[in-house]
Design an enzyme around this catalytic site. Sequence first.
Site, PDB file in Angstrom:
ATOM      1  N   SER A 157       0.833  -1.205   0.000  1.00 46.39           N
ATOM      2  CA  SER A 157       0.000   0.000   0.000  1.00 46.39           C
ATOM      3  C   SER A 157       0.866   1.252   0.000  1.00 46.39           C
ATOM      4  O   SER A 157       2.052   1.211   0.372  1.00 46.39           O
ATOM      5  CB  SER A 157      -0.889  -0.015   1.251  1.00 46.39           C
ATOM      6  OG  SER A 157      -1.500   1.233   1.479  1.00 46.39           O
ATOM      7  N   TYR A 170      -2.853  -0.862   9.932  1.00 41.36           N
ATOM      8  CA  TYR A 170      -2.782  -1.152   8.501  1.00 41.36           C
ATOM      9  C   TYR A 170      -1.431  -0.715   7.940  1.00 41.36           C
ATOM     10  O   TYR A 170      -0.805  -1.442   7.166  1.00 41.36           O
ATOM     11  CB  TYR A 170      -3.922  -0.428   7.794  1.00 41.36           C
ATOM     12  CG  TYR A 170      -4.068  -0.760   6.329  1.00 41.36           C
ATOM     13  CD1 TYR A 170      -4.638  -1.961   5.913  1.00 41.36           C
ATOM     14  CD2 TYR A 170      -3.665   0.140   5.349  1.00 41.36           C
ATOM     15  CE1 TYR A 170      -4.783  -2.266   4.559  1.00 41.36           C
ATOM     16  CE2 TYR A 170      -3.814  -0.143   3.999  1.00 41.36           C
ATOM     17  CZ  TYR A 170      -4.372  -1.350   3.616  1.00 41.36           C
ATOM     18  OH  TYR A 170      -4.517  -1.642   2.289  1.00 41.36           O
TER      19      TYR A 170
END
Length: 276
Positions: A157, A170
Amino acid sequence: MSELHPYALFSLQERVAVITGGAGGLGSVMVRVLARAGAQVIILNRTLEKAEHLAKAVRQEGGKALALRCDVLRPEVLRTARQRIVETFGRVDILINAAGGNRPAAATAPDQPFFRLSPAAMKAVVDLNLFGTIYPCQVFGERMAEQGNGVILNITSMTALRPLTRVVAYSAAKAAVANFTAWLAVTMAREYSPAIRVNALAPGFFITEQNRFLLVEENGEPSPRGRDVLAHTPMGRFGEPEDLAGAVLFLVSDASRFVTGTVVTVDGGFSAFAGV
């Protein structure tokens, strides 16, 4: 020079591709592009009904697809899936780890400071994104080691490259996935076979069910965070799932046969922009 023909470079004809989280918003696009390139796709998903619906759609388009219920956090279930796949197709050529996601309870907010984040929610996010990548790599990577070849594509990401506010668990998990990708690439090439490649894709800001609460208001307009993202994305828009198709096909095909241990960004320029 036939190996330089573009069709040959990007063809996945008769290759066997396993996609975890394959029925998700981004995973389903990966399934479709691989099938259209000739791969036999196996869709691993926690919700079998969604996977079967996608597999049926792929077959209606002339592709080959199999749907299996699978929890990426249960290695014994992954091994059962591997056995079924090898018995049916004989090998595993490609693994894409598309399973992942975030939880509101693991992200900070004005009424949810870092100091009060749920340990259980943070652990669940780290487990899904990190160990939900490591376990499939162990199970299907073992088969690739036996074969002497294969391709693994992990999904990291933007927040792994440039830590973002709010998404603490995350961010930590996806940064670990990027590190693990480089580690596994070296390990597989040096200890098992240089014909086994491992790379990662770092999508920019794509609206999914897991991050919608961060980027979009209930009325569909960008949230304040979403507006900040767009202001720092030179191309001025959120990504669309189809924007990943070309990069995915490149990384799992012979077009990238000397590419391993790297992270490729698909972000509309977000990571290149300093904000001024």
